[in-house]
Enzyme design. Structure first.
Site, PDB file in Angstrom:
ATOM      1  N   SER A 261      37.798  10.868  13.796  1.00  8.36           N
ATOM      2  CA  SER A 261      38.071  10.759  12.362  1.00  8.36           C
ATOM      3  C   SER A 261      37.202  11.783  11.635  1.00  8.36           C
ATOM      4  CB  SER A 261      37.747   9.339  11.884  1.00  8.36           C
ATOM      5  OG  SER A 261      38.057   9.181  10.526  1.00  8.36           O
ATOM      6  N   LYS A 318      47.973   6.617   4.574  1.00  8.42           N
ATOM      7  CA  LYS A 318      48.204   5.206   4.227  1.00  8.42           C
ATOM      8  C   LYS A 318      49.215   5.076   3.072  1.00  8.42           C
ATOM      9  CE  LYS A 318      43.698   3.454   5.791  1.00  8.42           C
ATOM     10  NZ  LYS A 318      42.999   4.713   6.095  1.00  8.42           N
ATOM     11  N   ASP A 321      54.017   2.957  -1.122  1.00 10.59           N
ATOM     12  CA  ASP A 321      54.827   2.909  -2.339  1.00 10.59           C
ATOM     13  C   ASP A 321      56.294   2.744  -1.950  1.00 10.59           C
ATOM     14  OD1 ASP A 321      55.560   3.137  -5.095  1.00 10.59           O
ATOM     15  OD2 ASP A 321      53.810   4.434  -5.403  1.00 10.59           O
ATOM     16  N   THR A 325      59.353   7.360  -3.680  1.00  3.83           N
ATOM     17  CA  THR A 325      58.060   7.943  -4.035  1.00  3.83           C
ATOM     18  C   THR A 325      57.355   8.521  -2.809  1.00  3.83           C
ATOM     19  OG1 THR A 325      57.797   6.409  -5.893  1.00  3.83           O
ATOM     20  CG2 THR A 325      55.808   7.485  -5.063  1.00  3.83           C
ATOM     21  N   SER A 376      39.843  -2.677  10.179  1.00  2.00           N
ATOM     22  CA  SER A 376      38.533  -2.984  10.754  1.00  2.00           C
ATOM     23  C   SER A 376      37.500  -3.389   9.700  1.00  2.00           C
ATOM     24  CB  SER A 376      38.009  -1.779  11.534  1.00  2.00           C
ATOM     25  OG  SER A 376      37.954  -0.629  10.703  1.00  2.00           O
ATOM     26  N   GLN A 434      32.388  -2.447   7.074  1.00  2.00           N
ATOM     27  CA  GLN A 434      33.043  -1.906   8.265  1.00  2.00           C
ATOM     28  C   GLN A 434      32.520  -2.626   9.499  1.00  2.00           C
ATOM     29  OE1 GLN A 434      35.434  -0.724   9.847  1.00  2.00           O
ATOM     30  NE2 GLN A 434      35.330   1.501   9.795  1.00  2.00           N
TER      31      GLN A 434
END
Length: 487
Positions: A261, A318, A321, A325, A376, A434
């Site tokens: 990430s 993520k 909508d 959109t 998470s 987290q």
């Protein structure tokens, strides 16, 4: 031991018909769908030399201490002879039957009582052949602590011999053999799965248990076994999404289930990360909207690095909508995500429309989507019925959705990929909620496929060293889950 050498040997054994698929009867009387016939090696001296070299290499790796070597008659005898002749090691020969003339000995050769003998064998199922040889050696006053075998069928031989005080050191495991043949397209996924299930269902070793009164305890109920397909096997399933197949193939080829990430705010730093960590990862996850200096040129350079190092790009957008959109957000705007990111993800909150909108743009480009089924972070609402709804949505739109962002495996279908965030070497959490799990917890206990690691690598003094540590930990956990060892 070099992986390439083992893979090469497996293919050569298949070439000379030393590995056969069909219906065969073993020494134990068991019928098997795969038969290892290493007697043919005597007709292929170069191959026999290669096998002998690998066996001796394993002996050296393990640091085994012994005074002599004995090959189990008959197939292992020429292997033991080559090894002993080449390295000037004392060799013993065990007769299968004593002669009624001469010395009438069952063990031929020169040795002293109390000497340790290393046993060499070609194939092990139950371990009975090695034990028979060891018992003859014992009667001659010799000790046996270790045995080397070329092929372990993984049906209880290691455990049985261990119960008798003999440690077995295999060169090739049955599951390793199946994975190599499948990856080389020598067998199909159905055959590999059939053999794997047979191996799991036919363990030959049952340790004796007593109830404290010297009486054998009642047998414990058998737990139903499930077969975990390898990444290579799953990549070849008929209904797997093309992008999932590509990812699984990358994972198998690179021996990596690590997704980094890359939550950095500089385009230059992100590109440096991609270039340096690229060889260790299967996926690079980005948050493009936190970059302070994004340009179209950046996305082009990132694509070039993905091609160079063979990883996929996952923009962690993520989407959440309505369909119309998200369609515009995906293909247009400043970032034009669909033009460079192989993978995107979406919340299930808007319903099926969010996937339909993304699919209209991404499907023609060969892209794919992950649904966020679990998160998470502490107190996440992505649980229970929400997770079930995400699973149903994925199953209904599997032409574009190929997996999930989740904390644990939620689908039994091997076509779906499960990717889990919040992974560090030590479990715990941070002040912002987290929650962290270890690679082994995520892959073995929770059944996920890909570990997503951020701060565990980005905050390390040496990011490359940290990435390699996570890659190795992830791969070891994966092979442990499969119940095999890639030696």
């Amino acid at each position: 031991m070099d992986h390439d050498s083992i893979d090469s040997l497996i293919l050569k054994l298949h070439d000379v018909n030393a590995v056969k698929f069909g219906e065969y009867k073993l020494k134990s009387g068991m019928m098997t769908p795969i038969y290892i016939d290493l007697r043919v090696l005597v007709s292929y001296p170069a191959l026999m030399n290669q096998v002998s070299s690998l066996i001796y290499e394993r002996v050296q790796e393990e640091g085994l201490q012994f005074d002599s070597v004995c090959g189990v008659p008959y197939t292992a005898l020429p292997l033991a002879t080559i090894i002993c002749s080449r390295h000037e090691l004392p060799m013993l020969i065990r007769r299968k039957e004593a002669k009624d003339y001469g010395t009438k000995r069952l063990v031929e050769g020169s040795f002293r009582e109390g000497d340790t003998c290393l046993i060499i064998e070609d194939t092990v199922t139950s371990g009975s052949s090695i034990l028979e040889t060891a018992e003859v050696l014992y009667k001659g006053g010799l000790k046996v602590t270790d045995a080397i075998v070329l092929m372990d069928r993984e049906q209880g031989g290691i455990e049985m011999l261990a119960s008798q005080g003999i440690k077995l050191h295999p060169i090739i495991s049955m599951f390793k053999l199946l994975n190599v043949l499948l990856a080389a397209e020598r067998i199909d996924a159905k055959t590999a799965q059939s053999v794997r299930q047979f191996i799991l269902d036919n363990n030959t070793f049952s340790p004796k248990e007593e109830n404290g009164n010297g009486v054998s305890a009642a047998k414990k109920p058998c737990v139903e076994k499930s077969v975990d397909l390898s990444y290579a096997e799953r990549a070849k399933l008929p209904n797997v999404h093309p992008l999932a197949s590509k990812l699984l193939t990358i994972m198998e080829e690179k021996q990596s289930n690590l997704c980094v990430s890359a939550d950095v705010t500089s385009s230059e730093e992100l590109l440096q990360l991609a270039d340096s960590l690229g060889p260790s990862i299967c996926v690079l996850k980005t948050h493009v909207d936190i970059l302070k200096d994004y340009t179209a040129a950046f996305s082009q350079k990132l694509q070039a690095l993905a091609e160079k190092h063979n990883f996929l790009i996952f923009e962690d957008r993520k989407f959440a909508d309505i369909g119309n959109t998200v369609k515009h957000q995906y293909e247009g705007g400043l970032y034009q995500i669909s033009s460079w990111s192989h993978i995107v993800n979406a919340h299930a909150v808007p319903g099926p429309g969010v996937v339909k909108g993304l699919s209209a743009v991404g499907k023609p480009l060969g892209r794919g989507c992950l649904l966020i089924a679990q998160m998470s972070s502490q107190g996440s609402l992505a649980t229970g019925e929400y997770t079930k709804a995400a699973l149903q949505m994925a199953e209904e739109q599997s032409d574009f959705v190929f997996g999930f962002i989740c904390g644990s495996k939620i689908s039994k279908k091997p076509e779906f990929i499960h990717m889990s965030p919040g992974v560090q070497m030590q479990a715990g959490g941070d002040v912002l909620g987290q929650q962290y799990s270890t690679p082994e917890e995520v892959l073995c206990d929770k059944g996920s496929d890909v570990i997503i690691v951020g701060r565990g690598i980005l905050e390390a003094p040496d990011r490359l060293e940290a990435a390699e540590s996570y890659r190795k930990a992830g791969w070891e956990a994966y092979t442990k889950k499969l119940g095999r060892s890639d030696q």
